[in-house]
Design a protein around this motif. Structure first.
Motif, PDB file in Angstrom:
ATOM      1  N   GLY A 115       0.818  -1.205   0.000  1.00 42.19           N
ATOM      2  CA  GLY A 115       0.000   0.000   0.000  1.00 42.19           C
ATOM      3  C   GLY A 115       0.844   1.242   0.000  1.00 42.19           C
ATOM      4  O   GLY A 115       2.078   1.185  -0.059  1.00 42.19           O
ATOM      5  N   PRO A 116       0.183   2.426   0.108  1.00 42.37           N
ATOM      6  CA  PRO A 116       0.930   3.691   0.053  1.00 42.37           C
ATOM      7  C   PRO A 116       2.012   3.784   1.113  1.00 42.37           C
ATOM      8  O   PRO A 116       3.121   4.239   0.845  1.00 42.37           O
ATOM      9  CB  PRO A 116      -0.171   4.733   0.261  1.00 42.37           C
ATOM     10  N   THR A 117       1.689   3.347   2.347  1.00 37.51           N
ATOM     11  CA  THR A 117       2.696   3.454   3.405  1.00 37.51           C
ATOM     12  C   THR A 117       3.891   2.565   3.119  1.00 37.51           C
ATOM     13  O   THR A 117       5.049   2.961   3.250  1.00 37.51           O
ATOM     14  CB  THR A 117       2.073   3.080   4.756  1.00 37.51           C
ATOM     15  N   ASP A 118       3.598   1.315   2.684  1.00 35.19           N
ATOM     16  CA  ASP A 118       4.680   0.391   2.368  1.00 35.19           C
ATOM     17  C   ASP A 118       5.504   0.880   1.198  1.00 35.19           C
ATOM     18  O   ASP A 118       6.734   0.791   1.187  1.00 35.19           O
ATOM     19  CB  ASP A 118       4.090  -0.986   2.071  1.00 35.19           C
ATOM     20  N   ARG A 119       4.798   1.431   0.171  1.00 38.00           N
ATOM     21  CA  ARG A 119       5.531   1.947  -0.998  1.00 38.00           C
ATOM     22  C   ARG A 119       6.433   3.103  -0.598  1.00 38.00           C
ATOM     23  O   ARG A 119       7.547   3.237  -1.085  1.00 38.00           O
ATOM     24  CB  ARG A 119       4.552   2.395  -2.080  1.00 38.00           C
ATOM     25  N   ALA A 120       5.935   3.975   0.297  1.00 39.88           N
ATOM     26  CA  ALA A 120       6.753   5.108   0.729  1.00 39.88           C
ATOM     27  C   ALA A 120       8.009   4.615   1.435  1.00 39.88           C
ATOM     28  O   ALA A 120       9.107   5.147   1.243  1.00 39.88           O
ATOM     29  CB  ALA A 120       5.943   6.016   1.655  1.00 39.88           C
ATOM     30  N   GLY A 121       7.840   3.546   2.259  1.00 44.39           N
ATOM     31  CA  GLY A 121       9.014   3.012   2.937  1.00 44.39           C
ATOM     32  C   GLY A 121      10.005   2.414   1.960  1.00 44.39           C
ATOM     33  O   GLY A 121      11.214   2.608   2.076  1.00 44.39           O
ATOM     34  N   ARG A 122       9.497   1.681   0.955  1.00 45.45           N
ATOM     35  CA  ARG A 122      10.390   1.090  -0.037  1.00 45.45           C
ATOM     36  C   ARG A 122      11.062   2.166  -0.869  1.00 45.45           C
ATOM     37  O   ARG A 122      12.236   2.056  -1.225  1.00 45.45           O
ATOM     38  CB  ARG A 122       9.607   0.140  -0.930  1.00 45.45           C
ATOM     39  N   ALA A 123      10.279   3.235  -1.218  1.00 51.84           N
ATOM     40  CA  ALA A 123      10.866   4.323  -2.001  1.00 51.84           C
ATOM     41  C   ALA A 123      12.001   4.994  -1.247  1.00 51.84           C
ATOM     42  O   ALA A 123      13.016   5.390  -1.826  1.00 51.84           O
ATOM     43  CB  ALA A 123       9.786   5.346  -2.364  1.00 51.84           C
ATOM     44  N   ASP A 175       7.216   3.406  -8.109  1.00 50.19           N
ATOM     45  CA  ASP A 175       7.657   4.725  -7.666  1.00 50.19           C
ATOM     46  C   ASP A 175       8.760   5.269  -8.566  1.00 50.19           C
ATOM     47  O   ASP A 175       8.857   6.475  -8.766  1.00 50.19           O
ATOM     48  CB  ASP A 175       8.143   4.648  -6.215  1.00 50.19           C
ATOM     49  N   ARG A 176       9.587   4.378  -9.083  1.00 48.15           N
ATOM     50  CA  ARG A 176      10.635   4.842  -9.998  1.00 48.15           C
ATOM     51  C   ARG A 176      10.024   5.504 -11.226  1.00 48.15           C
ATOM     52  O   ARG A 176      10.448   6.594 -11.645  1.00 48.15           O
ATOM     53  CB  ARG A 176      11.518   3.670 -10.428  1.00 48.15           C
ATOM     54  N   ALA A 177       9.025   4.836 -11.814  1.00 51.52           N
ATOM     55  CA  ALA A 177       8.386   5.411 -13.007  1.00 51.52           C
ATOM     56  C   ALA A 177       7.750   6.755 -12.690  1.00 51.52           C
ATOM     57  O   ALA A 177       7.823   7.705 -13.490  1.00 51.52           O
ATOM     58  CB  ALA A 177       7.339   4.441 -13.546  1.00 51.52           C
ATOM     59  N   ARG A 178       7.128   6.875 -11.524  1.00 48.57           N
ATOM     60  CA  ARG A 178       6.494   8.142 -11.144  1.00 48.57           C
ATOM     61  C   ARG A 178       7.526   9.255 -11.001  1.00 48.57           C
ATOM     62  O   ARG A 178       7.297  10.395 -11.428  1.00 48.57           O
ATOM     63  CB  ARG A 178       5.710   7.955  -9.848  1.00 48.57           C
ATOM     64  N   TRP A 179       8.666   8.937 -10.412  1.00 46.93           N
ATOM     65  CA  TRP A 179       9.675   9.990 -10.225  1.00 46.93           C
ATOM     66  C   TRP A 179      10.438  10.279 -11.521  1.00 46.93           C
ATOM     67  O   TRP A 179      10.921  11.400 -11.713  1.00 46.93           O
ATOM     68  CB  TRP A 179      10.624   9.614  -9.087  1.00 46.93           C
ATOM     69  N   TRP A 180      10.550   9.286 -12.400  1.00 46.39           N
ATOM     70  CA  TRP A 180      11.074   9.618 -13.730  1.00 46.39           C
ATOM     71  C   TRP A 180      10.144  10.613 -14.422  1.00 46.39           C
ATOM     72  O   TRP A 180      10.607  11.544 -15.098  1.00 46.39           O
ATOM     73  CB  TRP A 180      11.193   8.350 -14.579  1.00 46.39           C
TER      74      TRP A 180
END
Length: 566
Positions: A30-38, A158-163
């Motif tokens: 989820g968003p929280t987990d993705r933020a931690g991985r990012a 998240d990589r694609a979003r920040w690219w």
């Protein structure tokens, strides 16, 4: 799993419509987990750092360039001075609903202008920074909307979003020195309208509730009031209301609530038009006469001005810049096409943003007001459409299912951003590095105002591009009326020309003999000077004609520390 909607509609509410539902859960969590991985992903951290540096550079570079000398004229821009003087006009004559002298365009920023003037005085930098930050916020909101909508539809990492964020910041956020006036000038409505329109679309993405549609419509209506070129936000809100991804309310209630909100938000502009025979719709009432262009001419002009904003004039910088412009332009075009394709395939959730692209890039050229090939500020009208298309295209390309296609798209994005930043950086470095001997435009303008007051002047007459800047530079201690050009601020002019202690005339550049301009001003104002004294202000080069006789001028008015004889 479905549940019925109110019986008067006959519609059904799908909690997960297969055609419109979000993609399968992201395996990263989820968003929280993705933020931690990012936070643990070095590539994401690097992209975030680069985007942050780009934003800081976008903020700092024009500020530093402006403070190191004259960059955009030897005096404060006349249009900016008029905007900055709006608090004075409103205090003396009462508030108005539209920008003085226009039949459109709101004045929502006036309280902020008044606060900045009260805090910092007659300085253009704080007000310019206000508009710059509003513009950066607007670009960020539109970019986030595009990246989030397409990213959700494609299950982007998240990589694609920040690219994609890098693509927007690097290709559309950082512009050439020629493009700085688009977002680093005191232009009411242009930047705030873009932000309000983006916020309206953001609110429209929430739950299907009446209050949300009213709020989204009200923000979109405020954007139209601020600057009608930002009507794309209102169109997007109506599209979202007409075809929401998840249906709860009957269609007539959604569209009615959104439409009511738009009317409420645009109420000041509507009320002004009711009182003025709908002058906003009368092209002859515009302050500037536009050439007779057709749709294709205006569409091509949109492309041409976009290139000038991004990369400057064709002659600067020289060398290999032409090839670099071509590379950057090809990447922008490719990402834009990919973005439109992704939005077209994105289902109802993407339709509002697709309508923004269509209205901004294809709809705005239908307006006769865009038949103006020298006014770069109009680029703020179609820039949200560019941001949406490029942001959507970047996240779609860098999240492609094919690994080879992802790598190719990422490499092309990097090359395009690098080429663009080389062209932009060369011009910006030159602007910051090469100091000028002249002071900044605002310092020179304040010095002109000080010299005029030293000469006993309390009222100015003459050219639009000189009178209002000098009045602002005096902290509104001087009155000023325009005889050459549009007189926008009636309450800044002297209440009585006959009661003025001394009048100075600031002739327009196209008048060869400044005494001819002084004679014309005398006829129009009823002033009968005992001779005129022609001088020049050395800091700005402005010609100043003082009421004589010369022996009546105070000591120090003309000389080494003041004006010099022409």
């Amino acid at each position: 799993m479905t549940e019925p909607v109110p019986a008067d509609t006959g519609e059904r509410r799908p909690d997960h419509d297969p055609a419109e539902a979000d993609p399968a859960p992201d395996p990263s969590g989820g968003p929280t987990d993705r933020a931690g991985r990012a936070g643990r992903d070095p590539v994401v951290r690097s992209l975030q750092a680069v985007v942050a540096v780009l934003v800081l550079a976008v903020v700092a570079t024009p500020v530093v360039a402006t403070m190191t000398g004259v960059r955009d004229g030897t005096m404060v821009n006349g249009d900016e001075a008029v905007a900055a003087l709006l608090p004075v006009e409103f205090v003396r004559g009462g508030p108005d609903l539209v920008f003085p002298g226009n039949t459109y365009q709101g004045v929502l920023e006036v309280p902020a202008y008044a606060a900045l003037w009260w805090i910092a005085g007659p300085y253009e930098l704080p007000m310019r920074l206000l508009h710059q930050l509003l513009w950066i916020a607007a670009v960020a909101v539109w970019a986030w909307l595009a990246i989030d909508v397409v990213g959700r539809a494609r299950g982007a990492s998240d990589r694609a979003r920040w690219w994609a964020a890098l693509a927007v910041a690097g290709l559309l956020g950082a512009t050439s020195v020629a493009g700085w006036p688009v977002w680093f000038r005191i232009y009411p409505g242009y930047h705030l309208g873009a932000l309000l329109a983006g916020l309206a679309v953001w609110v429209a993405r929430g739950p299907d509730r009446t209050g949300r549609w009213i709020g989204a419509g009200a923000l979109a209506g405020l954007a139209v009031y601020a600057q009608p070129m930002h009507a794309a936000g209102a169109v997007a809100v109506l599209v979202a209301a007409a075809a929401p991804a998840v249906v709860v309310l009957p269609w007539w209630r959604r569209i009615g609530a959104a439409g009511a909100g738009i009317v409420v938000g645009a109420a000041p502009l509507l009320l002004w038009n009711l009182r003025n025979s709908f002058a906003s719709l009368d092209s002859s009432a515009q302050p500037v006469q536009h050439p007779e262009w057709g749709y294709l001419d205006r569409a091509w002009n949109t492309v041409r001005l976009t290139g000038r904003v991004l990369w400057g004039d064709a002659a600067s910088p020289p060398g290999s810049a032409g090839g670099l412009r071509f590379v950057a332009g090809a990447v922008v075009l490719g990402l834009g096409v990919a973005g439109v394709t992704a939005l077209a395939r994105g289902g109802r959730r993407a339709w509002p943003l697709l309508s923004v692209v269509v209205v901004c890039l294809l709809g705005l050229p239908a307006l006769r007001a865009l038949s103006l090939d020298v006014d770069l500020r109009y680029a703020t009208g179609w820039w949200p459409g560019l941001v949406v298309a490029v942001g959507a295209g970047a996240v779609a390309a860098t999240s492609a299912s094919s690994p080879s296609l992802r790598r190719t798209a990422t490499a092309a994005l990097c090359v395009g951003v690098a080429a663009h930043l080389v062209v932009v950086g060369a011009g910006a470095w030159t602007a910051v590095r090469d100091r000028t001997r002249s002071p900044s435009a605002e310092a020179a303008t304040r010095d002109l105002a000080d010299d005029l007051r030293r000469c006993g002047v309390d009222a100015l007459a003459g050219d639009y591009w000189a009178v209002y800047p000098a009045v602002w530079g005096s902290d509104a201690a001087l009155d000023g009326g325009v005889q050459f050009g549009p007189e926008r601020l009636d309450d800044v002019a002297p209440a009585s020309w006959a009661d003025a202690a001394r009048v100075a005339v600031l002739p327009p550049p196209n008048v060869v003999d400044p005494l001819d301009a002084a004679a014309l001003v005398g006829e129009r104002t009823g002033r009968r000077a005992d001779g005129w004294v022609a001088t020049v202000h050395p800091g700005t080069g402005a010609r100043v004609v003082l009421e004589g006789p010369e022996r009546s001028l105070p000591s120090g008015c003309i000389g080494e520390t003041g004006l010099v004889r022409a």
